[in-house]
Design a protein around this motif. Sequence first.
Motif, mmCIF file in Angstrom:
data_model
loop_
_atom_site.group_PDB
_atom_site.id
_atom_site.type_symbol
_atom_site.label_atom_id
_atom_site.label_comp_id
_atom_site.label_asym_id
_atom_site.label_seq_id
_atom_site.Cartn_x
_atom_site.Cartn_y
_atom_site.Cartn_z
ATOM 1 N N MET A 79 0.816 -1.210 0.000
ATOM 2 C CA MET A 79 0.000 0.000 0.000
ATOM 3 C C MET A 79 0.851 1.262 0.000
ATOM 4 O O MET A 79 0.350 2.344 -0.220
ATOM 5 N N THR A 80 2.147 1.140 0.270
ATOM 6 C CA THR A 80 2.998 2.324 0.270
ATOM 7 C C THR A 80 3.584 2.612 -1.102
ATOM 8 O O THR A 80 4.200 3.659 -1.293
ATOM 9 N N GLU A 81 3.422 1.697 -2.050
ATOM 10 C CA GLU A 81 3.973 1.921 -3.388
ATOM 11 C C GLU A 81 3.191 3.012 -4.105
ATOM 12 O O GLU A 81 1.961 3.055 -4.043
ATOM 13 N N ARG A 82 3.915 3.860 -4.814
ATOM 14 C CA ARG A 82 3.278 4.896 -5.628
ATOM 15 C C ARG A 82 3.159 4.366 -7.052
ATOM 16 O O ARG A 82 4.147 3.948 -7.661
ATOM 17 N N VAL A 83 1.938 4.382 -7.566
ATOM 18 C CA VAL A 83 1.630 3.761 -8.856
ATOM 19 C C VAL A 83 1.276 4.829 -9.874
ATOM 20 O O VAL A 83 0.413 5.683 -9.629
ATOM 21 N N ALA A 84 1.926 4.775 -11.037
ATOM 22 C CA ALA A 84 1.594 5.659 -12.154
ATOM 23 C C ALA A 84 1.101 4.819 -13.319
ATOM 24 O O ALA A 84 1.709 3.797 -13.663
ATOM 25 N N VAL A 85 0.015 5.234 -13.915
ATOM 26 C CA VAL A 85 -0.463 4.638 -15.165
ATOM 27 C C VAL A 85 0.127 5.441 -16.319
ATOM 28 O O VAL A 85 0.177 6.679 -16.270
ATOM 29 N N VAL A 86 0.597 4.734 -17.344
ATOM 30 C CA VAL A 86 1.149 5.379 -18.533
ATOM 31 C C VAL A 86 0.308 4.943 -19.734
ATOM 32 O O VAL A 86 0.226 3.750 -20.045
ATOM 33 N N VAL A 87 -0.329 5.911 -20.376
ATOM 34 C CA VAL A 87 -1.208 5.651 -21.517
ATOM 35 C C VAL A 87 -0.626 6.338 -22.742
ATOM 36 O O VAL A 87 -0.143 7.467 -22.652
ATOM 37 N N VAL A 88 -0.694 5.652 -23.889
ATOM 38 C CA VAL A 88 -0.322 6.267 -25.163
ATOM 39 C C VAL A 88 -1.556 6.258 -26.058
ATOM 40 O O VAL A 88 -2.235 5.232 -26.179
ATOM 41 N N THR A 89 -1.835 7.397 -26.681
ATOM 42 C CA THR A 89 -3.029 7.488 -27.521
ATOM 43 C C THR A 89 -2.720 8.245 -28.797
ATOM 44 O O THR A 89 -1.857 9.136 -28.828
ATOM 45 N N TYR A 90 -3.443 7.887 -29.848
ATOM 46 C CA TYR A 90 -3.315 8.586 -31.135
ATOM 47 C C TYR A 90 -4.641 8.500 -31.877
ATOM 48 O O TYR A 90 -5.064 7.418 -32.310
ATOM 49 N N ASN A 91 -5.335 9.627 -31.972
ATOM 50 C CA ASN A 91 -6.535 9.769 -32.791
ATOM 51 C C ASN A 91 -7.634 8.756 -32.464
ATOM 52 O O ASN A 91 -8.336 8.273 -33.364
ATOM 53 N N ARG A 92 -7.806 8.461 -31.176
ATOM 54 C CA ARG A 92 -8.900 7.580 -30.775
ATOM 55 C C ARG A 92 -9.535 8.167 -29.511
ATOM 56 O O ARG A 92 -9.606 7.526 -28.471
ATOM 57 N N ALA A 93 -10.000 9.390 -29.650
ATOM 58 C CA ALA A 93 -10.457 10.155 -28.489
ATOM 59 C C ALA A 93 -11.618 9.484 -27.775
ATOM 60 O O ALA A 93 -11.680 9.480 -26.542
ATOM 61 N N ASP A 94 -12.571 8.916 -28.522
ATOM 62 C CA ASP A 94 -13.738 8.319 -27.878
ATOM 63 C C ASP A 94 -13.352 7.075 -27.088
ATOM 64 O O ASP A 94 -13.861 6.847 -25.979
ATOM 65 N N LEU A 95 -12.454 6.266 -27.650
ATOM 66 C CA LEU A 95 -11.952 5.110 -26.909
ATOM 67 C C LEU A 95 -11.181 5.565 -25.670
ATOM 68 O O LEU A 95 -11.318 4.994 -24.579
ATOM 69 N N LEU A 96 -10.371 6.584 -25.831
ATOM 70 C CA LEU A 96 -9.604 7.112 -24.701
ATOM 71 C C LEU A 96 -10.527 7.554 -23.581
ATOM 72 O O LEU A 96 -10.253 7.297 -22.391
ATOM 73 N N GLU A 97 -11.630 8.214 -23.917
ATOM 74 C CA GLU A 97 -12.550 8.695 -22.888
ATOM 75 C C GLU A 97 -13.121 7.540 -22.081
ATOM 76 O O GLU A 97 -13.229 7.610 -20.847
ATOM 77 N N ARG A 98 -13.473 6.423 -22.767
ATOM 78 C CA ARG A 98 -13.990 5.253 -22.049
ATOM 79 C C ARG A 98 -12.906 4.623 -21.180
ATOM 80 O O ARG A 98 -13.181 4.148 -20.072
ATOM 81 N N MET A 99 -11.677 4.593 -21.685
ATOM 82 C CA MET A 99 -10.585 4.023 -20.906
ATOM 83 C C MET A 99 -10.330 4.844 -19.643
ATOM 84 O O MET A 99 -10.139 4.303 -18.551
ATOM 85 N N LEU A 100 -10.348 6.182 -19.764
ATOM 86 C CA LEU A 100 -10.154 7.042 -18.596
ATOM 87 C C LEU A 100 -11.281 6.856 -17.582
ATOM 88 O O LEU A 100 -11.044 6.882 -16.366
ATOM 89 N N ALA A 101 -12.488 6.637 -18.074
ATOM 90 C CA ALA A 101 -13.594 6.358 -17.158
ATOM 91 C C ALA A 101 -13.344 5.063 -16.394
ATOM 92 O O ALA A 101 -13.649 4.967 -15.192
ATOM 93 N N GLY A 102 -12.768 4.066 -17.073
ATOM 94 C CA GLY A 102 -12.428 2.820 -16.403
ATOM 95 C C GLY A 102 -11.370 3.018 -15.327
ATOM 96 O O GLY A 102 -11.451 2.432 -14.237
ATOM 97 N N LEU A 103 -10.386 3.858 -15.612
ATOM 98 C CA LEU A 103 -9.380 4.156 -14.588
ATOM 99 C C LEU A 103 -10.021 4.865 -13.399
ATOM 100 O O LEU A 103 -9.646 4.630 -12.242
#
Length: 296
Positions: free
Chosen positions: A1-25
Amino acid sequence: MTERVAVVVVTYNRADLLERMLAGLGALDRAPDAVFVVNNASTDHTREVLGRSTLPGLVPIHTADNLGGAGGFRLGLQTAYEQGYDVMWLMDDDVVPAPDCLTRLLEVDGSCLIAVREDRTGALVEKAAIRFDLRNPLAIRPKTASVDSTYPSRAAMPATVEVENVAFEGFLVRREVIDRIGLPDASYFIFYDDVDFAIRARRAGFPIRAVRDAVLVRQLDFDQQHDLAGWKGYYMYRNLFAVHFRYGENPLARLKPVLVALVVVLLSPLRGGRAEARNVTRALRDARRMRVPPAR
């Protein structure tokens, strides 16, 4: 529980998919401490999606040029690593994690772990290789067994399965791996950058395990049948050849790219014609220049 976690996302021209993925996060029961989204010079409404997102810890990184998946993941990982995060979880823009996905990953010991992908119907579609053959020169396709070709369903899997390569789509890596082997190689641009990183990690003593109960849902169907006569075909050939030149386990395996190129050229009148022949010969030439990985 003390670990600091970063999510790294790469996106290119798929804004609608990205929005759903961010909602999942945003629905994760263990929220990440930061979410770095590398926007690879998208020309759609990706900036607007990122600008209106209320996801805690979101850090957009807008690039001036398209760095490809390889360059995007390198930039995102480098940013998270330099800011001191302990765990980095790589994500594409076309997947949605189950709410407990990160929790299930963090419960498992190991420095290299992957979430297991399924499609929208719940079918197992995890393509990570259980066997990636860099020894047999006659194994034209080095992936000889994958998770989904070995197990009929997620329920049939053991709790963890050791794999030999990964996709940068649900891959969790701890900073000691980057300490040891460095960052992904941006020169791949697309394809095989994740395979290269996995090989280096395993050879440095870090096994990679697929975690059955960490569920990641793909929003798109897999389509691996790229046009080998088109621009993607060049990268598929070049990067496959580079992996063999770098990591082939014997001289014959390291010569396999030459054999593959010769066969493709000879069969080109029946396959992709001159365009594919040009792709494979240029790919062979350029892959030779990639024999030595760049310095860390």
